[in-house]
Enzyme design. Structure first.
Site, PDB file in Angstrom:
ATOM      1  N   GLY A  15      68.548   9.378   1.924  1.00 23.58           N
ATOM      2  CA  GLY A  15      67.430  10.311   1.962  1.00 23.58           C
ATOM      3  C   GLY A  15      66.415   9.942   3.023  1.00 23.58           C
ATOM      4  N   GLY A  17      62.222  10.562   3.853  1.00 21.67           N
ATOM      5  CA  GLY A  17      60.943  10.999   3.313  1.00 21.67           C
ATOM      6  C   GLY A  17      59.847  10.926   4.348  1.00 21.67           C
ATOM      7  N   GLY A  18      58.652  11.371   3.936  1.00 19.74           N
ATOM      8  CA  GLY A  18      57.539  11.394   4.853  1.00 19.74           C
ATOM      9  C   GLY A  18      57.093  10.018   5.304  1.00 19.74           C
ATOM     10  CG  MET A  19      54.796   7.641   3.338  1.00 24.00           C
ATOM     11  SD  MET A  19      54.005   6.862   1.909  1.00 24.00           S
ATOM     12  CE  MET A  19      53.834   5.177   2.469  1.00 24.00           C
ATOM     13  CB  VAL A  22      65.490   6.670   0.429  1.00 22.12           C
ATOM     14  CG1 VAL A  22      65.921   6.053  -0.901  1.00 22.12           C
ATOM     15  CG2 VAL A  22      64.023   7.060   0.369  1.00 22.12           C
ATOM     16  CG  ASP A 126      53.089  14.786  -3.994  1.00 21.84           C
ATOM     17  OD1 ASP A 126      52.908  16.026  -4.031  1.00 21.84           O
ATOM     18  OD2 ASP A 126      53.791  14.235  -3.127  1.00 21.84           O
TER      19      ASP A 126
END
Length: 377
Positions: A15, A17-19, A22, A126
């Site tokens: 995956g 993600g924004g940060m 993964v 969130d």
């Protein structure tokens, strides 16, 4: 295969993600597969959020919180339990609107998880389908886990961002959250109401705050949780759980009414097959049984999408929907949170020592309170 910081062997990417990214990883210390979020160089504010996220440790069956972290050169990683069924966003994309009984079970589990989170004086900020992970349970009883505490807020603690910064995802944010209000558990409850409406209709909330129209037993539940005035919402996740129970939509633990619907929801194993050098029990050795990399569930996206999935695919993707795919109510009580023990830590080399030092420093400054503002200005 070289281990990151001498502890985590990164196996395959699962995956983005924004940060950061993964990975499925092998934890040498725990001798277990984990989900490892890897971050590169980031600004101070992002690093502060990272240090705070990995400091959370909430033990609950419906919460996925970090349990270890490591640093090596200019990268940091924190690890959490590997959840195989993807996210609720994945389920909605494949299935569309969910049967009322199935949605009610998911919401009930989410409220149980939030009870533990709020009891630890944390506000998630969130809550959305992409951050609700699922075990691969097939057509059986779903098992939801709240994840991704990257923008979580601590009650009665100094803000780690400027007042002008809005954290969260449009469509799921309470009106006062959009206005920059301090963290409050009722903001998470608003998001639960918005998520409930999406589960029942298959439609995402509008970024303008307009929610999908909900009919049936859960209509009042959604209306109460998404009240514009926070004082009109339930005062806690526990109270919201009782309100959900009163609606009569949560089935008994021994029944699965959704099995009688024409299109039964099914949660598949969303992880790709393991590489040939790995087995379900760890690295392949000379004595490993010849199980190959077969998984008990089929790989994702082997089922042709139905009309609902096709319609959702044509819409703009939800931000962060692929963040982590490694991702009863009667008398509803908040579980007793476990002590917030510090996550396990492994040290790397070079600039990783600097990251570790920053983490320790931020932790100390957080205790002093006002000094945190100096870090983010």
């Amino acid at each position: 295969m070289e281990a990151f910081a001498g502890r985590y062997q990164l196996i395959d990417l699962v995956g983005i993600g924004g940060m950061g990214s993964v990975w499925r990883a092998w934890d040498l210390r725990r001798s277990a597969y984990v989900a490892a979020k890897v971050l590169g160089q980031h600004d101070a504010a992002t690093l502060l959020r990272f240090v705070r996220e990995q400091s959370l440790r909430i033990e609950h069956p419906h919460v996925v919180a970090p349990h270890g972290w490591a640093a090596d050169d200019d990268k940091v990683v924190f690890a959490m339990e590997l959840v195989q069924g993807g996210s609720v966003a994945t389920l909605l994309g494949d299935h569309g609107a969910l049967p009322e009984s199935y949605a009610a079970v998911l919401v009930d589990q989410l409220l149980h998880g939030l009870s533990a989170v709020h009891a630890a004086r944390v506000v998630h900020r969130d809550v959305k389908p992409a951050n609700l992970l699922l075990d691969a349970t097939g057509t059986g009883v779903p098992h939801l886990r709240l994840s991704d505490f990257g923008v979580a807020g601590l009650l009665d603690e100094p803000r780690m961002t400027r007042h002008s910064t809005i954290l969260g995802t449009p469509g799921y944010l309470a009106p006062e959250q959009l206005a920059g209000a301090d963290p409050d558990p009722r903001q998470d409850l608003y998001a639960v109401g918005a998520v409930t409406a999406e589960l029942l209709t298959g439609e995402r909330p509008g970024t303008d705050g307009k929610l999908p129209h909900v009919d049936g037993p859960l209509a009042d539940f959604v209306r109460h949780l998404t009240a514009k005035d926070p004082s009109d919402r339930p005062d806690s996740a526990t109270t919201a759980g009782r309100l959900l129970a009163a609606a009569g939509a949560v089935p008994s633990p021994t029944t699965q009414p959704w099995l009688d619907t024409p299109d039964t929801p099914e949660v598949f194993n969303q992880l790709p097959p393991l590489p040939p050098t790995w087995t379900p029990t760890g690295p392949r050795t000379r004595n490993s049984p010849d199980l190959g990399s077969h998984q008990p569930a089929r790989p994702p996206h082997t089922q042709p999408p139905g009309p609902a999935a096709a319609a959702r695919a044509a819409a703009s993707p939800e931000p962060g929907a692929n963040k982590l795919a490694p991702e009863t109510a009667a008398g509803h009580r908040a579980p007793t949170p476990q002590p917030a023990a510090p996550p396990e830590r492994s040290r790397g080399s070079g600039r990783g020592m600097w990251v570790v030092a920053v983490g320790c420093f931020v932790g100390a400054v957080g205790l002093l309170g006002s000094a945190v503002w100096l870090l983010v200005r």
